[in-house]
Scaffold this motif. Structure first.
Motif, mmCIF file in Angstrom:
data_model
loop_
_atom_site.group_PDB
_atom_site.id
_atom_site.type_symbol
_atom_site.label_atom_id
_atom_site.label_comp_id
_atom_site.label_asym_id
_atom_site.label_seq_id
_atom_site.Cartn_x
_atom_site.Cartn_y
_atom_site.Cartn_z
ATOM 1 N N LEU A 56 0.808 -1.222 0.000
ATOM 2 C CA LEU A 56 0.000 0.000 0.000
ATOM 3 C C LEU A 56 0.840 1.271 0.000
ATOM 4 O O LEU A 56 0.454 2.273 -0.611
ATOM 5 C CB LEU A 56 -0.943 0.014 1.209
ATOM 6 N N LEU A 105 1.426 3.079 -3.179
ATOM 7 C CA LEU A 105 0.200 3.449 -3.892
ATOM 8 C C LEU A 105 -0.282 4.851 -3.527
ATOM 9 O O LEU A 105 -0.925 5.530 -4.324
ATOM 10 C CB LEU A 105 -0.885 2.443 -3.493
ATOM 11 N N GLU A 125 0.741 13.458 0.967
ATOM 12 C CA GLU A 125 -0.657 13.813 1.254
ATOM 13 C C GLU A 125 -1.273 12.970 2.345
ATOM 14 O O GLU A 125 -2.491 12.814 2.406
ATOM 15 C CB GLU A 125 -1.491 13.673 -0.024
ATOM 16 N N ALA A 167 -5.105 12.779 3.281
ATOM 17 C CA ALA A 167 -5.763 11.502 3.011
ATOM 18 C C ALA A 167 -6.431 10.973 4.283
ATOM 19 O O ALA A 167 -7.557 10.466 4.246
ATOM 20 C CB ALA A 167 -4.751 10.487 2.475
ATOM 21 N N ARG A 184 -9.597 12.790 4.773
ATOM 22 C CA ARG A 184 -10.655 12.382 3.842
ATOM 23 C C ARG A 184 -11.299 11.067 4.292
ATOM 24 O O ARG A 184 -12.530 10.945 4.290
ATOM 25 C CB ARG A 184 -10.097 12.242 2.425
ATOM 26 N N LEU A 185 -10.498 10.087 4.666
ATOM 27 C CA LEU A 185 -11.070 8.791 5.067
ATOM 28 C C LEU A 185 -11.842 8.942 6.386
ATOM 29 O O LEU A 185 -12.924 8.373 6.555
ATOM 30 C CB LEU A 185 -9.958 7.735 5.207
ATOM 31 N N PHE A 244 -15.070 10.737 5.682
ATOM 32 C CA PHE A 244 -15.951 9.858 4.909
ATOM 33 C C PHE A 244 -16.629 8.842 5.827
ATOM 34 O O PHE A 244 -17.851 8.653 5.761
ATOM 35 C CB PHE A 244 -15.162 9.117 3.809
ATOM 36 N N LEU A 245 -15.841 8.188 6.676
ATOM 37 C CA LEU A 245 -16.417 7.144 7.538
ATOM 38 C C LEU A 245 -17.395 7.751 8.546
ATOM 39 O O LEU A 245 -18.462 7.181 8.791
ATOM 40 C CB LEU A 245 -15.309 6.364 8.252
ATOM 41 N N TYR A 289 -17.615 15.338 5.120
ATOM 42 C CA TYR A 289 -17.011 14.834 3.874
ATOM 43 C C TYR A 289 -17.774 15.362 2.652
ATOM 44 O O TYR A 289 -17.171 15.838 1.683
ATOM 45 C CB TYR A 289 -16.968 13.303 3.845
ATOM 46 N N ARG A 297 -6.423 -4.993 -1.918
ATOM 47 C CA ARG A 297 -7.680 -5.031 -1.150
ATOM 48 C C ARG A 297 -7.492 -5.785 0.167
ATOM 49 O O ARG A 297 -7.910 -5.340 1.241
ATOM 50 C CB ARG A 297 -8.771 -5.693 -2.004
ATOM 51 N N TRP A 314 -5.297 -3.799 2.551
ATOM 52 C CA TRP A 314 -6.055 -2.664 3.104
ATOM 53 C C TRP A 314 -6.897 -3.139 4.290
ATOM 54 O O TRP A 314 -6.893 -2.521 5.358
ATOM 55 C CB TRP A 314 -6.958 -2.070 2.016
ATOM 56 N N LEU A 334 -16.676 -2.558 5.619
ATOM 57 C CA LEU A 334 -15.475 -2.086 4.932
ATOM 58 C C LEU A 334 -15.019 -3.096 3.889
ATOM 59 O O LEU A 334 -14.565 -2.725 2.801
ATOM 60 C CB LEU A 334 -14.357 -1.821 5.943
ATOM 61 N N LEU A 359 -14.129 -1.952 -4.785
ATOM 62 C CA LEU A 359 -13.145 -1.014 -5.340
ATOM 63 C C LEU A 359 -12.035 -1.703 -6.142
ATOM 64 O O LEU A 359 -11.212 -1.015 -6.757
ATOM 65 C CB LEU A 359 -12.528 -0.169 -4.219
HETATM 66 C C1 HEM Z 1 -9.345 -1.817 -1.483
HETATM 67 C C2 HEM Z 1 -8.189 -1.256 -1.133
HETATM 68 C C3 HEM Z 1 -8.006 0.250 -1.155
HETATM 69 C C4 HEM Z 1 -6.934 0.908 -1.656
HETATM 70 C C5 HEM Z 1 -5.698 0.265 -2.253
HETATM 71 C C6 HEM Z 1 -7.200 2.324 -1.508
HETATM 72 C C7 HEM Z 1 -6.333 3.331 -1.908
HETATM 73 C C8 HEM Z 1 -6.606 4.672 -1.855
HETATM 74 C C9 HEM Z 1 -5.714 5.713 -2.289
HETATM 75 C C10 HEM Z 1 -4.323 5.472 -2.858
HETATM 76 C C11 HEM Z 1 -6.339 6.885 -2.085
HETATM 77 C C12 HEM Z 1 -5.790 8.292 -2.350
HETATM 78 C C13 HEM Z 1 -5.426 8.928 -1.038
HETATM 79 C C14 HEM Z 1 -6.057 10.300 -0.897
HETATM 80 O O1 HEM Z 1 -5.448 11.224 -1.457
HETATM 81 O O2 HEM Z 1 -7.110 10.450 -0.257
HETATM 82 C C15 HEM Z 1 -7.643 6.602 -1.520
HETATM 83 C C16 HEM Z 1 -8.585 7.549 -1.201
HETATM 84 C C17 HEM Z 1 -9.756 7.275 -0.549
HETATM 85 N N1 HEM Z 1 -10.209 6.046 -0.180
HETATM 86 FE FE1 HEM Z 1 -9.326 4.304 -0.577
HETATM 87 N N2 HEM Z 1 -8.412 2.510 -0.929
HETATM 88 C C18 HEM Z 1 -8.939 1.262 -0.685
HETATM 89 C C19 HEM Z 1 -10.137 0.999 -0.060
HETATM 90 C C20 HEM Z 1 -10.984 1.938 0.454
HETATM 91 C C21 HEM Z 1 -12.183 1.659 1.212
HETATM 92 C C22 HEM Z 1 -12.656 0.255 1.595
HETATM 93 C C23 HEM Z 1 -12.754 2.847 1.510
HETATM 94 C C24 HEM Z 1 -14.014 3.159 2.277
HETATM 95 C C25 HEM Z 1 -14.531 2.387 3.192
HETATM 96 C C26 HEM Z 1 -11.921 3.880 0.948
HETATM 97 C C27 HEM Z 1 -12.169 5.226 1.032
HETATM 98 C C28 HEM Z 1 -11.394 6.212 0.492
HETATM 99 C C29 HEM Z 1 -11.748 7.613 0.534
HETATM 100 C C30 HEM Z 1 -12.981 8.227 1.175
HETATM 101 C C31 HEM Z 1 -10.729 8.290 -0.147
HETATM 102 C C32 HEM Z 1 -10.652 9.792 -0.441
HETATM 103 C C33 HEM Z 1 -11.497 10.089 -1.687
HETATM 104 C C34 HEM Z 1 -11.505 11.558 -2.025
HETATM 105 O O3 HEM Z 1 -12.314 12.291 -1.451
HETATM 106 O O4 HEM Z 1 -10.685 11.966 -2.849
HETATM 107 N N3 HEM Z 1 -10.861 3.287 0.316
HETATM 108 N N4 HEM Z 1 -7.773 5.253 -1.393
#
Ligand code: HEM
Length: 126
Positions: free
Chosen positions: A34, A37, A42, A46, A49-50, A53-54, A64, A87, A90, A115, A122
């Motif tokens: 991860l 990636l 950031e 980041a 944002r997460l 969001f949650l 969010y 996945r 994560w 989750l 995704l």
């Molecule tokens: C499956 C494996 C996953 C990978 C490899 C992954 C990877 C990433 C990466 C690289 C980013 C960009 C970081 C940023 O600048 O915010 C991101 C953003 C984000 N991810 Fe994931 N993610 C995964 C799963 C999830 C899951 C399960 C959730 C929600 C339960 C989630 C929610 C989010 C949210 C809310 C953002 C920010 C979106 C935005 O507003 O731009 N991700 N993720």
């Protein structure tokens, strides 16, 4: 699995959700799958944002939505290679953080299902 009777945001509280996301992002940078990636400069944004969001998805204040609009998570993950290994990792890091924070078994099971379903949805690469 049936959702809990109250929004999970109310059951866990904002501090617990914040701690879970903080623990997750403590683990990401050093992770061999991860780490590379995520945009390297950031992590603070980041994490925000997460976390927001949650909180919103679990029934808390919709910060969010105000800041980012509709989540469109598939679209927003499209630039990143999310395969089965990413996945699974994560989920591993997230559940390690959940376990470190410590939540009731039924809440843990709910988080894992919720989750895990989004994480599977995704996946965008073979
Ligand atoms: C499956 C494996 C996953 C990978 C490899 C992954 C990877 C990433 C990466 C690289 C980013 C960009 C970081 C940023 O600048 O915010 C991101 C953003 C984000 N991810 Fe994931 N993610 C995964 C799963 C999830 C899951 C399960 C959730 C929600 C339960 C989630 C929610 C989010 C949210 C809310 C953002 C920010 C979106 C935005 O507003 O731009 N991700 N993720």
């Amino acid at each position: 699995m049936a959702p809990p009777e109250l929004p999970i945001y109310q059951l866990l509280g904002e501090d617990v959700l914040t701690a879970i996301v903080a623990g997750f992002y403590r683990r990401v940078p050093g992770d061999p799958i991860l780490g590379p990636l995520y945009p390297p400069n950031e992590f603070v944004e980041a994490e925000h944002r997460l976390r927001t969001f949650l909180i919103y998805r679990f029934g808390g204040p919709p910060v969010y939505l105000q800041e980012r609009g509709h989540p469109r998570l598939r679209m927003r993950h499209a630039p990143f290679k999310v395969d089965q290994a990413a996945r699974d990792r994560w989920m591993e890091l997230m559940m390690a953080s959940v376990d470190e924070v410590g939540v009731a078994p039924e809440h843990r099971a709910y988080l894992e299902q919720f989750l895990g379903d989004i994480a599977t949805f995704l996946i965008n690469r073979a």
